[in-house]
Design a protein around this motif. Structure first.
Motif, PDB file in Angstrom:
ATOM      1  N   GLY A 115      -5.713  -2.176   5.813  1.00  0.00           N
ATOM      2  CA  GLY A 115      -5.438  -2.685   4.859  1.00  0.00           C
ATOM      3  C   GLY A 115      -6.694  -2.153   3.589  1.00  0.00           C
ATOM      4  O   GLY A 115      -7.173  -3.492   2.749  1.00  0.00           O
ATOM      5  N   THR A 116      -6.024  -0.719   3.046  1.00  0.00           N
ATOM      6  CA  THR A 116      -6.634  -1.054   1.566  1.00  0.00           C
ATOM      7  C   THR A 116      -5.761  -0.876   0.734  1.00  0.00           C
ATOM      8  O   THR A 116      -6.412  -1.248  -0.174  1.00  0.00           O
ATOM      9  N   THR A 117      -4.701  -2.487   0.733  1.00  0.00           N
ATOM     10  CA  THR A 117      -3.798  -2.917   0.137  1.00  0.00           C
ATOM     11  C   THR A 117      -4.078  -4.586   0.323  1.00  0.00           C
ATOM     12  O   THR A 117      -2.540  -4.691  -0.129  1.00  0.00           O
ATOM     13  N   GLY A 118      -4.614  -4.965   0.954  1.00  0.00           N
ATOM     14  CA  GLY A 118      -5.113  -6.007   1.631  1.00  0.00           C
ATOM     15  C   GLY A 118      -5.353  -6.276   2.868  1.00  0.00           C
ATOM     16  O   GLY A 118      -5.836  -5.579   3.710  1.00  0.00           O
ATOM     17  N   PRO A 119      -5.059  -7.350   3.578  1.00  0.00           N
ATOM     18  CA  PRO A 119      -4.987  -7.303   4.980  1.00  0.00           C
ATOM     19  C   PRO A 119      -5.028  -7.457   6.066  1.00  0.00           C
ATOM     20  O   PRO A 119      -3.589  -6.384   5.611  1.00  0.00           O
ATOM     21  N   PRO A 120      -5.251  -6.410   6.471  1.00  0.00           N
ATOM     22  CA  PRO A 120      -4.555  -5.255   7.437  1.00  0.00           C
ATOM     23  C   PRO A 120      -3.591  -5.830   8.588  1.00  0.00           C
ATOM     24  O   PRO A 120      -3.220  -6.609   8.174  1.00  0.00           O
ATOM     25  N   LYS A 121      -2.213  -4.654   8.409  1.00  0.00           N
ATOM     26  CA  LYS A 121      -1.071  -5.079   9.235  1.00  0.00           C
ATOM     27  C   LYS A 121      -0.971  -4.607  10.065  1.00  0.00           C
ATOM     28  O   LYS A 121      -1.602  -3.835  10.794  1.00  0.00           O
ATOM     29  N   GLY A 122      -0.566  -5.371  11.286  1.00  0.00           N
ATOM     30  CA  GLY A 122      -0.314  -5.466  12.416  1.00  0.00           C
ATOM     31  C   GLY A 122       1.165  -4.509  12.918  1.00  0.00           C
ATOM     32  O   GLY A 122       2.333  -4.779  12.804  1.00  0.00           O
ATOM     33  N   TYR A 133       6.358  -5.012  10.493  1.00  0.00           N
ATOM     34  CA  TYR A 133       5.058  -5.371  10.554  1.00  0.00           C
ATOM     35  C   TYR A 133       5.308  -6.734  11.720  1.00  0.00           C
ATOM     36  O   TYR A 133       6.254  -7.499  10.899  1.00  0.00           O
ATOM     37  N   LEU A 134       3.958  -7.519  12.190  1.00  0.00           N
ATOM     38  CA  LEU A 134       4.581  -8.169  12.949  1.00  0.00           C
ATOM     39  C   LEU A 134       4.384  -9.175  12.055  1.00  0.00           C
ATOM     40  O   LEU A 134       3.595  -9.867  11.174  1.00  0.00           O
ATOM     41  N   GLY A 135       5.337 -10.030  11.809  1.00  0.00           N
ATOM     42  CA  GLY A 135       5.739 -11.034  10.682  1.00  0.00           C
ATOM     43  C   GLY A 135       5.424 -10.714   9.191  1.00  0.00           C
ATOM     44  O   GLY A 135       5.136 -11.829   8.707  1.00  0.00           O
ATOM     45  N   LEU A 136       5.652  -9.766   9.059  1.00  0.00           N
ATOM     46  CA  LEU A 136       5.724  -8.941   7.279  1.00  0.00           C
ATOM     47  C   LEU A 136       7.521  -9.306   7.407  1.00  0.00           C
ATOM     48  O   LEU A 136       7.438  -7.400   7.001  1.00  0.00           O
ATOM     49  N   PRO A 137       8.326  -9.971   7.203  1.00  0.00           N
ATOM     50  CA  PRO A 137       9.527  -8.981   7.176  1.00  0.00           C
ATOM     51  C   PRO A 137       9.954  -8.809   5.308  1.00  0.00           C
ATOM     52  O   PRO A 137      10.498  -7.194   5.136  1.00  0.00           O
ATOM     53  N   GLU A 138       9.205  -8.626   4.326  1.00  0.00           N
ATOM     54  CA  GLU A 138       9.054  -8.049   2.848  1.00  0.00           C
ATOM     55  C   GLU A 138       8.227  -6.723   2.976  1.00  0.00           C
ATOM     56  O   GLU A 138       9.040  -6.018   2.807  1.00  0.00           O
ATOM     57  N   ALA A 139       7.804  -6.607   3.852  1.00  0.00           N
ATOM     58  CA  ALA A 139       6.712  -5.209   3.750  1.00  0.00           C
ATOM     59  C   ALA A 139       7.921  -4.588   5.172  1.00  0.00           C
ATOM     60  O   ALA A 139       7.895  -3.213   4.018  1.00  0.00           O
ATOM     61  N   ASN A 140       8.439  -4.988   5.625  1.00  0.00           N
ATOM     62  CA  ASN A 140       9.379  -4.501   6.521  1.00  0.00           C
ATOM     63  C   ASN A 140       9.880  -3.315   5.852  1.00  0.00           C
ATOM     64  O   ASN A 140      10.656  -2.561   5.250  1.00  0.00           O
TER      65      ASN A 140
END
Length: 464
Positions: free
Chosen positions: A134-141, A331-338
């Protein structure tokens, strides 16, 4: 192993046979089957091992929660993951942590036994939901499948000649890929014994070596402390293989460790989103600063800023991309990050910059965001400059960053931990004698120590 079976699982001085561990995990699995996800407070304990194994047994995704996570991080992981159950290895010790948590919290009973069968989980289903730093925001699953874990362990067992005859020793946290996936699930899948030392101390590693430990995992901080502890290092002479990961192993530590243990350590590369993808082989050439070649099934490539493929000539620096069966499902629930992390043709953008030699050997330069320095029209890898600095006999640690510069765009700045009397003004000339002149640091800053996280990685964003 001092009265225990060679394949026993030992954590912090307590042990269980493989059979008893499986029966305890089966009993726990009976109580959590059908849950959407189960969180586990991942202490260094046999209870954590049993709880994780229970989730994998019944196909419930396991969410390891760092035992030292603060309230905000802890709350985010629990809510984001969708876990409805929480298994706590030490309910009394953790009670205060869960005052504001609306979950079904249960202890882990190692004395329970069951043999009820559970359907074999779909290999493509998530086994673990591992949260990034989570260095650039909340931790991603990160969704890690049963298939990815199996593929990674099998490929590493091949690369490291890892067999049931080995006894794996480490003291790493059980909520990361290194300590949990490799260091626990690896031993369970391969069939080797496991001694988790509770904490990764030189004394603990030496004691385990005296009881038959053959395969040792550590991060650079661990290996540095062992290299400086002559009796502990000598005890590891009986080992078969030393493996270092999670951060680059400084060349002086590599060389001192090799001199005192008689073993040149294996270095490997990976991340939460990909598991371990590149490694030196146990039987291969172990050169400091290199992390070997792709493991079985994995492919790598270097890509330039315009998306062009770069040559594998050992000199050209580019972003490392990887593909293969060890990749997570995103990443769980993060389509833009994916969409940002994966290319259209299915390669994962690691965000790391590297060079690849003609023979396939990889050298990781660092993170593209902090370790690719653009100075005077040149692209300079911070890791290469750090390696040159560490070759100086008076330099103990080094971290190189790019700082804004009106003329050059960025200037190269080195933060070093050095012996008393080292002429910092001469360090730039020292680098220029081994690398190109344009790669010399323009500024050198002395520090008592470099800022590092729990895994030993230098936190460059705290420099400057």
């Amino acid at each position: 192993m001092s009265g225990t079976e060679p394949s026993a699982i030992e954590v912090a001085g307590r042990s269980l046979s493989r059979e008893d561990l499986g029966a305890a995990a089966a009993a726990i699995a009976d109580g959590i089957a059908g849950a959407p996800a189960v969180a586990v407070r991942a202490t260094a304990s046999l209870e954590t091992v049993a709880a994780v194994l229970a989730g994998l047994t019944c196909g419930v995704p396991v969410v390891p929660v760092p035992p030292d996570a603060g309230p905000r991080e802890r709350g985010h992981i629990l809510s984001d993951s969708g876990a409805t159950l929480l298994l706590d290895p030490d309910p009394a010790g953790g009670a205060a942590l869960w005052d504001d948590v609306d979950l079904d919290i249960r202890p882990v009973d190692l004395g329970a036994r069951a043999s009820s069968p559970h359907p074999v989980p779909d290999p493509a289903s998530p086994a673990l939901i591992l949260y990034t730093s989570g260095t650039t925001g909340p931790p991603k699953g990160v969704l890690v499948s049963h298939r990815a874990i199996a593929a990674d362990i099998d490929a590493l067992a091949d690369a490291w000649d890892w067999t049931p005859d080995d006894v794996l020793v480490h003291g790493l946290p059980l909520f990361h890929v290194h300590g949990l996936v490799l260091g626990v699930l690896g031993a369970l899948r391969v069939g080797s014994g496991l001694v988790h030392t509770g904490r990764p101390t030189p004394a603990g590693y030496a004691e385990a070596a005296g009881r038959g430990g053959s395969l040792f995992f550590g991060v650079p901080t661990v290996w540095s402390r062992i290299a400086e502890d002559a009796p502990a290092a000598s005890a590891l002479a009986s080992a078969r293989l030393l493996v270092s990961g999670s951060a680059p192993l400084p060349v002086p530590v590599f060389e001192q460790l090799a001199a005192r243990t008689g073993h040149r350590p294996v270095e490997r590369y990976g991340m939460t989103e990909t598991l371990i993808t590149v490694s030196t082989r146990a039987s291969g050439d172990k050169a400091p600063g290199t992390v070997g070649t792709p493991i079985a099934g994995v492919s790598t490539r270097l890509v330039g800023e315009a998306g062009e493929l770069l040559p594998h000539d050992g000199a050209t620096v580019g972003e490392l991309q990887v593909t293969g069966p060890t990749l997570s499902d995103g990443y769980l629930g993060l389509p833009e990050a994916n969409a940002e992390a994966f290319t259209a043709d299915g390669w994962f953008r690691t965000g790391d910059v590297a060079t690849i030699a003609p023979d396939g050997g990889h050298r990781i330069v660092g993170r593209a965001s902090t370790d690719l320095i653009k100075s005077g029209g040149y692209r300079v890898g911070a890791g290469e400059v750090e390696g040159a600095l560490l070759a100086h006999p008076g330099v103990r640690e080094a971290a190189v960053v790019g700082a804004p510069h009106d003329d050059l765009g960025q200037e190269i700045v080195a933060y070093v931990v050095a012996d008393p009397g080292v002429d910092t003004a001469a360090l730039g000339d020292f680098v220029a004698r081994t690398l190109s002149v344009h790669k010399r640091p323009r500024r050198v800053v002395l520090m008592a120590e470099l800022p590092r996280n729990a895994m030993g990685k230098v936190q460059k964003k705290q420099l400057g």
